[in-house]
Design a protein around this motif. Sequence first.
Motif, PDB file in Angstrom:
ATOM      1  N   GLY A   1       1.207  -1.207  -0.016  1.00  0.00           N
ATOM      2  CA  GLY A   1      -0.671  -0.100   0.219  1.00  0.00           C
ATOM      3  C   GLY A   1       1.098   0.961   0.150  1.00  0.00           C
ATOM      4  O   GLY A   1       0.894   2.187  -0.648  1.00  0.00           O
ATOM      5  N   PRO A   2       1.610   1.105   0.486  1.00  0.00           N
ATOM      6  CA  PRO A   2       2.252   2.451   1.058  1.00  0.00           C
ATOM      7  C   PRO A   2       3.794   2.744  -0.444  1.00  0.00           C
ATOM      8  O   PRO A   2       3.869   3.974  -0.715  1.00  0.00           O
ATOM      9  N   TYR A   3       4.039   1.927  -1.162  1.00  0.00           N
ATOM     10  CA  TYR A   3       4.756   1.998  -2.014  1.00  0.00           C
ATOM     11  C   TYR A   3       3.716   2.612  -3.502  1.00  0.00           C
ATOM     12  O   TYR A   3       3.415   3.537  -3.780  1.00  0.00           O
ATOM     13  N   CYS A   4       2.644   2.343  -3.344  1.00  0.00           N
ATOM     14  CA  CYS A   4       1.428   2.469  -4.452  1.00  0.00           C
ATOM     15  C   CYS A   4       1.179   4.518  -3.957  1.00  0.00           C
ATOM     16  O   CYS A   4       1.321   5.162  -5.096  1.00  0.00           O
ATOM     17  N   THR A   5       0.917   4.697  -2.839  1.00  0.00           N
ATOM     18  CA  THR A   5       0.529   5.919  -2.552  1.00  0.00           C
ATOM     19  C   THR A   5       1.882   6.750  -2.843  1.00  0.00           C
ATOM     20  O   THR A   5       1.611   7.398  -2.955  1.00  0.00           O
ATOM     21  N   MET A   6       3.094   6.370  -2.498  1.00  0.00           N
ATOM     22  CA  MET A   6       4.064   6.931  -3.005  1.00  0.00           C
ATOM     23  C   MET A   6       4.424   7.362  -4.013  1.00  0.00           C
ATOM     24  O   MET A   6       4.713   8.437  -4.852  1.00  0.00           O
ATOM     25  N   LEU A   7       3.644   6.218  -4.882  1.00  0.00           N
ATOM     26  CA  LEU A   7       4.008   7.019  -6.558  1.00  0.00           C
ATOM     27  C   LEU A   7       3.612   7.642  -7.145  1.00  0.00           C
ATOM     28  O   LEU A   7       3.099   8.403  -7.445  1.00  0.00           O
ATOM     29  N   LEU A   8       2.212   8.099  -6.324  1.00  0.00           N
ATOM     30  CA  LEU A   8       0.539   8.793  -6.471  1.00  0.00           C
ATOM     31  C   LEU A   8       0.498  10.083  -6.147  1.00  0.00           C
ATOM     32  O   LEU A   8       0.941  11.040  -6.460  1.00  0.00           O
ATOM     33  N   ALA A   9       2.124  10.121  -4.922  1.00  0.00           N
ATOM     34  CA  ALA A   9       2.156  11.245  -4.355  1.00  0.00           C
ATOM     35  C   ALA A   9       3.408  12.797  -5.222  1.00  0.00           C
ATOM     36  O   ALA A   9       3.070  13.219  -5.172  1.00  0.00           O
ATOM     37  N   ASP A  10       4.313  11.448  -5.326  1.00  0.00           N
ATOM     38  CA  ASP A  10       5.313  11.739  -6.215  1.00  0.00           C
ATOM     39  C   ASP A  10       4.696  12.449  -7.482  1.00  0.00           C
ATOM     40  O   ASP A  10       5.297  13.591  -8.283  1.00  0.00           O
ATOM     41  N   LEU A  11       3.724  12.212  -7.823  1.00  0.00           N
ATOM     42  CA  LEU A  11       3.202  12.134  -9.034  1.00  0.00           C
ATOM     43  C   LEU A  11       1.773  13.639  -9.254  1.00  0.00           C
ATOM     44  O   LEU A  11       1.283  14.227 -10.144  1.00  0.00           O
ATOM     45  N   GLY A  12       1.840  14.100  -7.720  1.00  0.00           N
ATOM     46  CA  GLY A  12       1.285  15.096  -7.219  1.00  0.00           C
ATOM     47  C   GLY A  12       0.157  15.242  -6.585  1.00  0.00           C
ATOM     48  O   GLY A  12      -0.247  15.885  -6.244  1.00  0.00           O
ATOM     49  N   ALA A  13      -0.026  13.692  -6.425  1.00  0.00           N
ATOM     50  CA  ALA A  13      -1.388  13.739  -5.681  1.00  0.00           C
ATOM     51  C   ALA A  13      -1.085  14.023  -3.943  1.00  0.00           C
ATOM     52  O   ALA A  13      -0.256  13.943  -3.380  1.00  0.00           O
TER      53      ALA A  13
END
Length: 415
Positions: free
Chosen positions: A51-63
């Motif tokens: 889960g945290p890996y998924c959300t970090m990728l989304l966060a890197d992209l501006g989320a």
Amino acid sequence: MILQTNAAPSAQETDDGDRQPGGAYRDAFGRSASGPLAGIVVADFGRVLAGPYCTMLLADLGATVIKVESPSGDETRAWKPPVFEGQSTYYLSINRNKRSIALDFGDPDDLETARCIAGSADVVIENFKPGGLDRFGLDYTSIAERNPAVVYASITGFGTAGGAELPGYDLLVQAMSGLMSLTGDSHTPGYRSGIAVFDVITGLHAAIGVLSALHERGKSGRGQRIEVNLMSSALSGMVNQTAGFLLSGNVPTRMGNEHPSIYPYEPFPTAKGEIILGIGNDRQFRTLCGVLGVPELVTDPKFAAAPDRSLNRSALRPILQDKLAARTASEWFDIFTEARLPCAPINDVRGGMEFAQRLGLEPIVEVGNGEDALPGVRNPITFSATPASYDLVPPGIDADRGDILQWLQSAVPRT
């Protein structure tokens, strides 16, 4: 409040999702955000890795990612060594660009705050035991009642049917999926992968699902639930091995560093060190034979075609080893690279990072700013117009409670 990307901001978006001059957004906390997911709010109820890996990728992209933790924090905060300034590098590796709030679901006020966060987000991601959030009113059905457009992603180990009670640890999935039966030499026990490979693959699958659901929502206005699990991701991620079983009945076994269908495709000893050769077709084999000075192998019926080389590898291997013994791995790497042959040195992690730097891939980025900045691994996706950003260091437990509560006051009416 549901923030929509690629659309005119609604009245509800004026405080935390509006475009600024130049196409940028302000995120939910007033920070400039210009990535492709700017304006999307993610409630991260995940922990450990997938889960945290998924959300970090989304966060890197501006989320905007709000990490909801228990008062004791994400388990990976305690997974040490190694450490960076006393903090777990495991935790630091997958939690940048997020904001943290610690909530005790046994406390009515904290639980209502959790519900409000989920009810005001575009995306909810969780990896609790199947059904574990039902009694708190944080399950998909409950959240969708107050937030019909929510994209809700659940990550489990073995799905929600027969495997619902099984603990979802990557190592268990490596064993049960068959991966460990493929990893190691034929005379050794099965080995786990050197990384939690199925956690990572499942995190990627979750990210793909979230982005697909957001795209669909942009057309229909509807949210939906996404379910991914480590076991299904494992069977999909073993690609040719699972397909080989399904289509031919072949049950693959451990072959060390060899490939079941391609040869030569393994490490070879040299005068000093080992070098990997990955000869994937007949043209490359002809080139290899020319470089090694054994052109007669090209017309030898035992080696001329790729299937023959795989079947007769025990006869081909000593010929190649004899020729490769004339030079060092470093020398062969330069020669083979010049001949455009697939080859590689066997690096440790330091060597891998240094090699990527020499190639100009710029694998290391600075996360955060000023004295608190720390090095991180670059997001692997490159965008020509909306690049990834690395603005926030991984948060301390409950570090952003005040900002999150202030945002909720304007974003979601308390009921």
